[in-house]
Design an enzyme around this catalytic site. Structure first.
Site, mmCIF file in Angstrom:
data_model
loop_
_atom_site.group_PDB
_atom_site.id
_atom_site.type_symbol
_atom_site.label_atom_id
_atom_site.label_comp_id
_atom_site.label_asym_id
_atom_site.label_seq_id
_atom_site.Cartn_x
_atom_site.Cartn_y
_atom_site.Cartn_z
ATOM 1 N N GLU A 1 -5.125 15.620 10.182
ATOM 2 C CA GLU A 1 -5.095 14.158 10.070
ATOM 3 C C GLU A 1 -4.529 13.764 8.713
ATOM 4 O O GLU A 1 -4.734 14.471 7.721
ATOM 5 C CB GLU A 1 -6.508 13.572 10.187
ATOM 6 C CG GLU A 1 -7.267 13.999 11.420
ATOM 7 C CD GLU A 1 -8.762 13.751 11.277
ATOM 8 O OE1 GLU A 1 -9.180 13.151 10.263
ATOM 9 O OE2 GLU A 1 -9.517 14.157 12.169
ATOM 10 N N LYS B 1 -4.684 11.947 5.311
ATOM 11 C CA LYS B 1 -5.805 11.523 4.462
ATOM 12 C C LYS B 1 -5.447 10.167 3.836
ATOM 13 O O LYS B 1 -4.684 10.101 2.876
ATOM 14 C CB LYS B 1 -6.069 12.574 3.375
ATOM 15 C CG LYS B 1 -7.322 12.290 2.554
ATOM 16 C CD LYS B 1 -7.576 13.424 1.579
ATOM 17 C CE LYS B 1 -8.879 13.188 0.810
ATOM 18 N NZ LYS B 1 -8.827 11.980 -0.020
ATOM 19 N N ASP C 1 -5.620 6.871 1.699
ATOM 20 C CA ASP C 1 -6.107 6.652 0.337
ATOM 21 C C ASP C 1 -6.695 5.239 0.228
ATOM 22 O O ASP C 1 -6.054 4.307 -0.246
ATOM 23 C CB ASP C 1 -4.955 6.831 -0.655
ATOM 24 C CG ASP C 1 -5.457 6.973 -2.078
ATOM 25 O OD1 ASP C 1 -6.657 7.222 -2.256
ATOM 26 O OD2 ASP C 1 -4.646 6.827 -3.007
ATOM 27 N N TYR D 1 -11.702 8.171 11.781
ATOM 28 C CA TYR D 1 -11.384 9.585 11.937
ATOM 29 C C TYR D 1 -12.568 10.496 12.247
ATOM 30 O O TYR D 1 -12.413 11.706 12.295
ATOM 31 C CB TYR D 1 -10.704 10.101 10.664
ATOM 32 C CG TYR D 1 -11.422 9.751 9.379
ATOM 33 C CD1 TYR D 1 -12.623 10.343 9.025
ATOM 34 C CD2 TYR D 1 -10.888 8.803 8.521
ATOM 35 C CE1 TYR D 1 -13.278 10.024 7.863
ATOM 36 C CE2 TYR D 1 -11.535 8.465 7.341
ATOM 37 C CZ TYR D 1 -12.734 9.081 7.017
ATOM 38 O OH TYR D 1 -13.387 8.750 5.851
ATOM 39 N N LYS E 1 -4.367 18.273 -0.861
ATOM 40 C CA LYS E 1 -3.904 17.122 -1.635
ATOM 41 C C LYS E 1 -2.430 17.266 -1.995
ATOM 42 O O LYS E 1 -2.007 18.301 -2.521
ATOM 43 C CB LYS E 1 -4.744 16.967 -2.910
ATOM 44 C CG LYS E 1 -6.241 16.775 -2.657
ATOM 45 C CD LYS E 1 -6.528 15.472 -1.924
ATOM 46 C CE LYS E 1 -6.380 14.263 -2.798
ATOM 47 N NZ LYS E 1 -7.472 14.074 -3.769
ATOM 48 N N CYS F 1 9.718 -17.626 -24.789
ATOM 49 C CA CYS F 1 9.992 -17.621 -23.348
ATOM 50 C C CYS F 1 11.467 -17.350 -23.076
ATOM 51 O O CYS F 1 12.331 -18.022 -23.658
ATOM 52 C CB CYS F 1 9.580 -18.965 -22.746
ATOM 53 S SG CYS F 1 9.962 -19.110 -20.985
ATOM 54 N N CYS G 1 12.941 -20.850 -21.401
ATOM 55 C CA CYS G 1 13.038 -22.154 -22.079
ATOM 56 C C CYS G 1 12.950 -22.055 -23.596
ATOM 57 O O CYS G 1 13.109 -23.066 -24.291
ATOM 58 C CB CYS G 1 11.960 -23.107 -21.565
ATOM 59 S SG CYS G 1 10.274 -22.622 -22.025
ATOM 60 N N CYS H 1 3.886 -18.728 -21.426
ATOM 61 C CA CYS H 1 4.729 -19.799 -21.933
ATOM 62 C C CYS H 1 3.949 -21.100 -21.736
ATOM 63 O O CYS H 1 3.654 -21.472 -20.598
ATOM 64 C CB CYS H 1 6.058 -19.865 -21.177
ATOM 65 S SG CYS H 1 7.003 -21.366 -21.552
ATOM 66 N N CYS I 1 9.566 -25.675 -18.385
ATOM 67 C CA CYS I 1 10.046 -24.311 -18.141
ATOM 68 C C CYS I 1 10.410 -24.179 -16.660
ATOM 69 O O CYS I 1 9.530 -24.274 -15.797
ATOM 70 C CB CYS I 1 8.953 -23.315 -18.524
ATOM 71 S SG CYS I 1 9.457 -21.589 -18.379
#
Length: 668
Positions: free
Chosen positions: A113, A115, A117, A225, A312, A406, A409, A424, A430
């Site tokens: 199967e 695995k 995460d 599972y 793994k 920024c 702007c 900003c 902006c």
């Protein structure tokens, strides 16, 4: 229509909706459109509201969760949730096979199967209905997160078929698909919150949120599972999972039976490359002996089963060159650095950019221009730089520093105490912030204005037709029709939707304003407590923080918003255009202060109202819903089947118990 006919209609709608839920979220094969599904759901919601006696906690209408906070109760696992031993080489897998051969003198087969995460979950079913969902915890006991799990649409609340055991547990992994994870992190970065490191952390954090309505918005998914119980339908683990699939569980289509360890290794080699094409994160392969009888013979060590092992994968990592760092500005003004890389193949895709998140990460990596950097994907959506080969750095290489002004702007950036992001502060001048706030305002969960999207907002802004959200309501057909990609029909749709948005309720208008840290749930809390925008504007810091779930950070942000004369002018203009800036009178008329100052815990099942409806009534009449009993609890509102632990605590602390009838008399 008599009660029998109404009950039949409700049951039929529930069955239809669960079927379509399964087709969409488990099989990814929808049979009807989203609109048709929503219409059926609304019809069911209306019937259930009109006939509360037919309430069912497993109804499709209950998947939206509750706004009421809950404290998680620790529950002991009937079957301990053990960890798997890990292997990192094919040689270790062959050793695993040899150990089994020495203990079993008959043929056996493996099941392989993916695995996933995510975060582990154990579900308990009785008579075909979900009764409990518990996290792994310490393996012996975990947190009861049933209310949150009910919001996950790929998890069946009621099972299909008839051949399921009367009682059984099923184990699985709750996770966030990559696409949902990317949306979530983008939203967090826009409001200045630290992004989640990976989908696993995001799924785990979401599952432990106190507010199940917020969990529902995160769009969690789940794969299963492992079945446990006394009367499972088959000795084969693989075969039992195929039964579970028919009952409505989401079982990976990539599960395989293997006759030999060489077939297992072929499976691993295949998925070591193909896993990058999956929509969810995987970090390995789980190999199990298929027969439950043989599993029992092999037994367990103190920490893990002897009949299973996890292989793994190594996170794929490549080196490339950092060519430059660019900086992006979000709608809240948060500035996000992005590494621009020499294109390189990583996990099946060409990578050109990697997120750097904030100044602290740049400093931690000690990045310099043209550094050779190591980039990793692993469970991430956006690749990240994990290390630098400083030995290859040119002695005159320029150190990467976070910008001071920024990029859009030119305004000097600020970094608020205790926050990772730079901002900003030029909110009204902006361009990315202006356009971002307008896009937020028109979004589906806010004002839901049809016909306007990111490209159209960009066009209207560039043409000088809009500079803030109030300008939207000044648009005319004469301005819209001549524009590129629009025309009469598009203009008519936009103007009609703008007009319809004047009926959007106050809590959504408040959310649409885009006040920093005021999301959907906070906006709803503020609207319900303070009733109008005028009351919110005049509220003090103390009044705001006295509201449930409103902390000083949110309160200070609200105060700052209303201290800006430009925001007040926008609200004045929106008021003139007829937007809703106070709760509807019908909602206000149902409110009272009869329960003011009272903290009430709800437990059990009720005849006239659902638990969520009772919680709503408590809030409407000034009371406070709490999840656990303490000395400060005013009442336990109890129905039938009150939890024994709650009853014991009530008796110990002397907390009065209210019946549903007594409660309703209190608020008459």
């Amino acid at each position: 229509m008599d009660k029998t006919a109404i009950k039949q209609q409700i049951d039929q709608l529930r069955q239809e909706l669960e079927k379509h839920n399964y087709q969409y979220y488990v099989l990814s094969q929808p049979l009807i459109s989203d609109f048709e599904f929503d219409m059926k759901l609304k019809e069911l919601e209306k019937l259930e509201a009109e006939h509360p006696g037919f309430f069912d906690p497993n109804s499709p209408t209950q998947r939206v969760g509750s706004d009421i906070n809950q404290e998680f109760v620790q529950v002991k696992h009937q079957y301990p949730m053990l960890s798997l031993s890990n292997s990192y080489s094919l040689g270790e897998l062959r050793d695993f096979d040899q150990r089994i051969k020495r203990q079993i003198d008959e043929p056996y087969e493996f099941v392989c199967e993916l695995k996933f995460d995510g975060t582990s979950i154990s579900l308990s079913y009785e008579n075909g209905q979900l009764v409990r969902a518990v996290t792994r915890g310490d393996g012996e006991k975990g947190d009861d997160v049933t209310a949150n799990v009910r919001t996950i649409r790929s998890i069946p609340l009621k099972l299909s078929g008839t051949d399921y055991p009367e009682k059984f547990d099923i184990r699985g992994e709750v996770l966030l698909p990559f696409a949902v994870f990317a949306e979530l992190n983008q939203a967090r970065e826009e409001i200045g919150e630290a992004p989640f490191a990976n989908p696993r952390n995001a799924a785990s954090g979401t599952l432990k949120m106190q507010n199940s309505s917020e969990v529902a918005k995160r769009k969690l998914d789940a794969y299963f599972y492992y079945l446990l119980g006394e009367n499972l339908p088959d000795d084969g683990h693989y075969e039992s999972l195929q039964h579970a699939k028919r009952w409505g569980f989401k079982i990976s289509e990539h599960i395989r039976k293997c006759a030999t360890i060489n077939e297992v290794i072929d499976y691993i080699n295949h998925w070591d490359h193909e896993r990058f094409n999956l929509p969810v994160a995987t970090d390995g392969i789980v190999i199990k002996v298929n027969s439950r009888r043989l599993q029992n013979n092999l037994g367990f060590t103190a920490k893990s089963p002897r009949w299973a092992v996890a292989y793994k994968f190594k996170a794929e990592q490549v080196s490339t060159t950092l060519e430059s760092v660019s900086f992006q500005v979000g709608r809240t003004g948060a500035v996000t650095p992005v590494a621009n890389l020499t294109p390189v193949l990583l996990a099946g895709t060409i990578v050109k950019r990697a997120s750097l998140h904030n100044a602290d990460i740049i400093n931690k990596l000690d990045l310099h221009l043209n550094d050779v950097v190591f980039v990793e994907k692993g469970g991430e959506i956006i690749p990240k730089i994990v290390d630098v080969n400083a030995s290859l750095r040119h002695p005159m290489a320029q150190k990467i520093s976070f910008i001071t002004h920024c990029p859009e702007c030119g305004t000097e950036l600020v970094r608020r105490e205790g926050e990772a992001a730079h901002y900003c502060p030029n909110e009204t001048g902006c361009p990315p912030q202006i356009k971002g706030r307008i896009e937020h305002f028109i979004s589906r969960r806010a004002m839901d204005i049809d016909g306007l999207g990111e490209e159209t907002i960009e066009l209207l802004y560039n043409e000088g037709l809009i500079h803030n959200i109030a300008d939207l309501y000044e648009l005319t057909a004469g301005q819209l029709v001549p524009l590129e990609r629009l025309g009469e029909k598009s203009a008519e749709r936009i103007l009609k939707s703008l007009e319809n948005s004047k009926n959007v309720p106050f809590e959504r208008v408040l959310f649409a304003l885009g006040i920093r840290f005021v999301g959907e749930t906070v906006a709803k809390k503020l609207a319900q407590k303070l009733v109008s925008i005028d009351a919110l504007q005049s509220a003090s810091l103390e009044e705001l923080t006295a509201i449930d779930e409103i902390g000083s950070r949110i309160a200070e942000s609200v105060l700052a918003y209303f201290q800006d004369i430009r925001n007040l002018e926008i609200i004045r203009r929106l008021k003139e255009k007829g937007l809703q800036f106070e709760l509807d009178q019908s909602v206000i008329s149902e409110r009272s202060n009869k329960l003011e100052g009272l903290s009430i815990v709800i437990s059990g099942t009720f005849e006239k109202y659902s638990r969520d409806e009772l919680k709503d009534l408590i809030e409407k009449h000034g009371g406070k819903n709490v999840g656990s009993i303490s000395k400060k609890t005013s009442y336990l509102l109890g129905g039938s089947n009150i939890g024994p632990s709650k009853l014991e605590k009530v008796e110990k602390l002397g907390v009065p118990v209210l019946s549903e009838e007594d409660f309703l008399k209190m608020i008459e």
